[in-house]
Design a protein around this motif. Structure first.
Motif, PDB file in Angstrom:
ATOM      1  N   GLY A 188      -0.750 -12.444  10.775  1.00 34.64           N
ATOM      2  CA  GLY A 188      -1.114 -13.245   9.625  1.00 34.64           C
ATOM      3  C   GLY A 188      -1.076 -14.727   9.935  1.00 34.64           C
ATOM      4  O   GLY A 188      -0.539 -15.156  10.959  1.00 34.64           O
ATOM      5  N   TRP A 217      -4.154  -0.138   5.794  1.00 33.20           N
ATOM      6  CA  TRP A 217      -3.753  -1.503   5.464  1.00 33.20           C
ATOM      7  C   TRP A 217      -3.806  -1.666   3.957  1.00 33.20           C
ATOM      8  O   TRP A 217      -4.793  -1.274   3.315  1.00 33.20           O
ATOM      9  N   ARG A 270      -2.719  -4.670   0.810  1.00 38.16           N
ATOM     10  CA  ARG A 270      -2.414  -6.078   0.605  1.00 38.16           C
ATOM     11  C   ARG A 270      -1.936  -6.289  -0.819  1.00 38.16           C
ATOM     12  O   ARG A 270      -2.259  -5.524  -1.719  1.00 38.16           O
ATOM     13  N   ARG A 324      -0.541  -4.114  -5.661  1.00 35.83           N
ATOM     14  CA  ARG A 324      -0.896  -3.764  -4.292  1.00 35.83           C
ATOM     15  C   ARG A 324      -2.264  -3.081  -4.262  1.00 35.83           C
ATOM     16  O   ARG A 324      -2.576  -2.261  -5.129  1.00 35.83           O
ATOM     17  N   ASP A 338      -8.981 -12.823  -0.471  1.00 29.96           N
ATOM     18  CA  ASP A 338      -8.412 -11.921   0.532  1.00 29.96           C
ATOM     19  C   ASP A 338      -6.955 -12.257   0.847  1.00 29.96           C
ATOM     20  O   ASP A 338      -6.275 -11.484   1.525  1.00 29.96           O
ATOM     21  N   TYR A 389      -0.147  -8.595   3.796  1.00 33.80           N
ATOM     22  CA  TYR A 389      -0.789  -7.374   4.291  1.00 33.80           C
ATOM     23  C   TYR A 389       0.268  -6.471   4.911  1.00 33.80           C
ATOM     24  O   TYR A 389       1.082  -6.911   5.726  1.00 33.80           O
ATOM     25  N   GLY A 444       5.500  -6.817   5.871  1.00 38.10           N
ATOM     26  CA  GLY A 444       4.231  -7.479   5.633  1.00 38.10           C
ATOM     27  C   GLY A 444       3.995  -8.666   6.541  1.00 38.10           C
ATOM     28  O   GLY A 444       4.915  -9.218   7.144  1.00 38.10           O
TER      29      GLY A 444
END
Length: 125
Positions: A9, A36, A38, A45, A90, A94, A118
């Motif tokens: 990330g 995956w 997020r 979520r 986005d 994640y 995450g």
């Protein structure tokens, strides 16, 4: 026991790209699915993508289709999420997750038994 570790990330400008990694260990068969998910602040979520350990079939939520690509490197026991054309929406934390024996592409967290920590994606506009 299955262990997952997400990484990669960071801060990216809108329109940019980033690749997340999920290092996996402890699987006793290939009959698993890694996904995956997020979660953005204040939001639920959301499942993003998943890939089958048996045949590599992948699946994407509609909002990332055509922009994100999930892949696996069995030699490195790592699943990647290549994210292109990133948008501010986005952004979020994640997570990678895994489950044995899932026969359908389901991006619902309750179906997954193993979770990594995450990794945060920030997308600046």
């Amino acid at each position: 026991d299955v262990q997952l570790q997400a990484s990669g990330g960071g801060l990216v400008q809108a329109g940019g790209s980033l690749r997340l990694s999920c290092a996996a260990s402890g699987f006793t068969s290939d009959d698993y699915v890694i996904a995956w998910f997020r979660q953005a602040p204040g939001k639920e979520r959301e499942g993003v993508s998943c890939i089958s350990g048996t045949d590599g079939r992948d699946f994407y939520t509609h909002s990332v289709r055509g922009r994100f690509t999930i892949s696996s490197d069995t030699a490195k026991n790592t699943v990647y999420l290549q994210m292109n054309s990133l948008k501010p929406e986005d952004a979020g934390v994640y997570y990678c997750a895994a489950v044995y024996g899932l026969r359908v592409a389901v991006l619902l967290g309750e179906f997954f038994d193993y979770w990594g920590q995450g990794t945060l994606l920030t997308v600046s506009s």
